[in-house]
Design an enzyme around this catalytic site. Structure first.
Site, short mmCIF file in Angstrom:
data_model
loop_
_atom_site.label_atom_id
_atom_site.label_comp_id
_atom_site.label_asym_id
_atom_site.label_seq_id
_atom_site.Cartn_x
_atom_site.Cartn_y
_atom_site.Cartn_z
CG ASN A 74 2.48 1.52 -5.25
OD1 ASN A 74 3.37 1.17 -4.55
ND2 ASN A 74 1.80 0.39 -5.96
N GLY A 75 0.48 5.39 -4.55
CA GLY A 75 -0.01 6.47 -5.08
C GLY A 75 0.41 7.90 -4.15
CG ASN B 2 -7.57 -2.67 -5.89
OD1 ASN B 2 -6.50 -3.29 -5.99
ND2 ASN B 2 -7.65 -1.53 -5.09
CB SER C 7 -8.53 -5.94 -3.88
OG SER C 7 -9.12 -4.71 -3.95
NE ARG D 21 -3.12 -1.84 4.26
CZ ARG D 21 -4.43 -1.87 3.64
NH1 ARG D 21 -5.19 -3.00 4.00
NH2 ARG D 21 -4.89 -1.11 2.75
CG HIS E 155 0.54 1.83 -9.60
ND1 HIS E 155 0.37 1.66 -8.31
CD2 HIS E 155 -0.64 2.60 -9.83
CE1 HIS E 155 -0.91 1.92 -7.80
NE2 HIS E 155 -1.54 2.80 -8.98
CG ASP F 154 -2.07 0.92 1.36
OD1 ASP F 154 -2.46 1.59 0.04
OD2 ASP F 154 -3.04 0.76 2.00
CD GLU G 241 2.07 -13.45 15.82
OE1 GLU G 241 2.24 -11.98 16.25
OE2 GLU G 241 1.77 -14.17 16.50
C1 FPP Z 1 -1.66 0.06 -3.66
O1 FPP Z 1 -1.16 1.47 -3.75
C2 FPP Z 1 -1.25 -0.49 -4.50
C3 FPP Z 1 -1.75 -1.41 -5.53
C4 FPP Z 1 -3.53 -1.17 -5.72
C5 FPP Z 1 -1.34 -2.07 -6.79
C6 FPP Z 1 -0.25 -2.57 -6.26
C7 FPP Z 1 0.61 -2.85 -7.39
C8 FPP Z 1 1.98 -2.74 -7.48
C9 FPP Z 1 2.63 -2.72 -6.17
C10 FPP Z 1 2.81 -2.75 -8.71
C11 FPP Z 1 2.63 -3.97 -9.35
C12 FPP Z 1 2.91 -5.13 -8.74
C13 FPP Z 1 3.16 -6.49 -9.32
C14 FPP Z 1 2.98 -7.70 -8.70
C15 FPP Z 1 3.63 -6.28 -10.77
P1 FPP Z 1 -2.25 2.77 -3.66
O2 FPP Z 1 -2.37 2.95 -5.13
O3 FPP Z 1 -3.47 2.33 -3.09
O4 FPP Z 1 -1.57 3.79 -2.91
P2 FPP Z 1 -2.26 5.15 -2.18
O5 FPP Z 1 -2.95 4.31 -1.00
O6 FPP Z 1 -1.04 5.76 -1.87
O7 FPP Z 1 -3.30 5.64 -3.22
#
Ligand code: FPP
Length: 246
Positions: A16-17, A62, A59, A178, A31, A14, A197
């Protein structure tokens, strides 16, 4: 003393954004940076001898994200599966999948199925991608399949029920990580996390590197896993001192 390692780590990636926003970049850059963190995680876990790593990449919920972001993520998954395959083979890692395959775009499904088959005999580690995954949906589809198998109620033991889950051969996660400071399970591995855990890190996923993994593993090693028993029954030991729960 040798540190007790989890056999299976499951990760809710969690942040990336937020990572991108902090840098004035579009979410897609977050991402992209997140993919590098996945790569590092898999390599590090294999090096440390962790047998199973599962990442929550997308998910069911998502799908409600903006179409442009969803499209970008699936392009990323496609590229990732194709690009990682040679390394997965070289490092003897088996790719696995949990989630709803019928939701996947055709090209992603095709690449995934090819990679699953190609890596099927690899033995050093199992790396599971959770895409279009929902823990509740996994439990529901298991119940539907159990009904369709015409089992008698008394035949549906926990062991039999597990055989209908997406990845019956994968042990339950010992440690669920997480990132980004959120403290929720978000419909991830609901059945399997009963005795996991939990480790919550405030670090955003793209910044979760080997040092952060070490912190999570150190924290895990200090936990006493009781599985419903008293600490007296377990002799007050921690995960560092050997397997107590089996
Ligand atoms: C959560 O960050 C991330 C995701 C919903 C996507 C996960 C994808 C990746 C880590 C990249 C690709 C993975 C693979 C296996 C190739 P968010 O976008 O919810 O971040 P935020 O809560 O800060 O907006």
């Amino acid at each position: 003393m040798e540190q007790r390692l989890p056999q299976h780590i499951a990760v809710i990636m969690d942040g990336n954004g937020r990572w991108a926003k902090d840098r004035g970049l579009p979410r897609s850059e977050g991402h992209l940076a997140g993919v590098n963190a996945v790569r590092t995680l898999v390599r590090e876990c294999r090096r440390r001898g962790i047998g199973y790593v599962t990442v929550y990449a997308f998910s069911k919920e998502n799908w409600q994200r903006p179409e442009k972001e969803v499209r970008f993520l699936f392009e990323l998954f496609l590229r990732f599966i194709r690009q990682e395959l040679p390394d997965l083979m070289k490092e003897d890692i088996r790719l696995a999948f949990i989630g709803d395959r019928k939701d996947l775009p055709f090209t992603v499904r095709q690449a995934l199925e090819y990679a699953l088959k190609k890596t099927a005999d690899n033995r050093s580690m199992v790396f599971t991608l959770a895409i279009s995954y929902s823990g509740r949906e996994e439990i529901l589809q298991a119940a539907r399949r159990a009904l369709a198998a015409n089992l008698k109620p008394e035949e549906l033991t926990e062991e039999v029920f597990r055989s209908f889950l997406y990845a019956p051969g994968t042990p339950d996660p010992d440690l669920v990580i997480r990132t980004s400071g959120e403290k929720r399970l978000s419909n991830f591995l609901l059945f399997q996390s009963a005795y996991a855990e939990f480790y919550f890190s405030s670090v955003l996923w793209p910044d979760f590197g080997p040092e952060e993994l070490t912190k999570a593993l150190d924290s895990y090693a200090c936990r006493t896993r009781r599985f419903g028993r008293t600490s007296e029954q377990l002799g007050g030991q921690t995960a560092t001192e050997g397997k107590k729960h089996e």
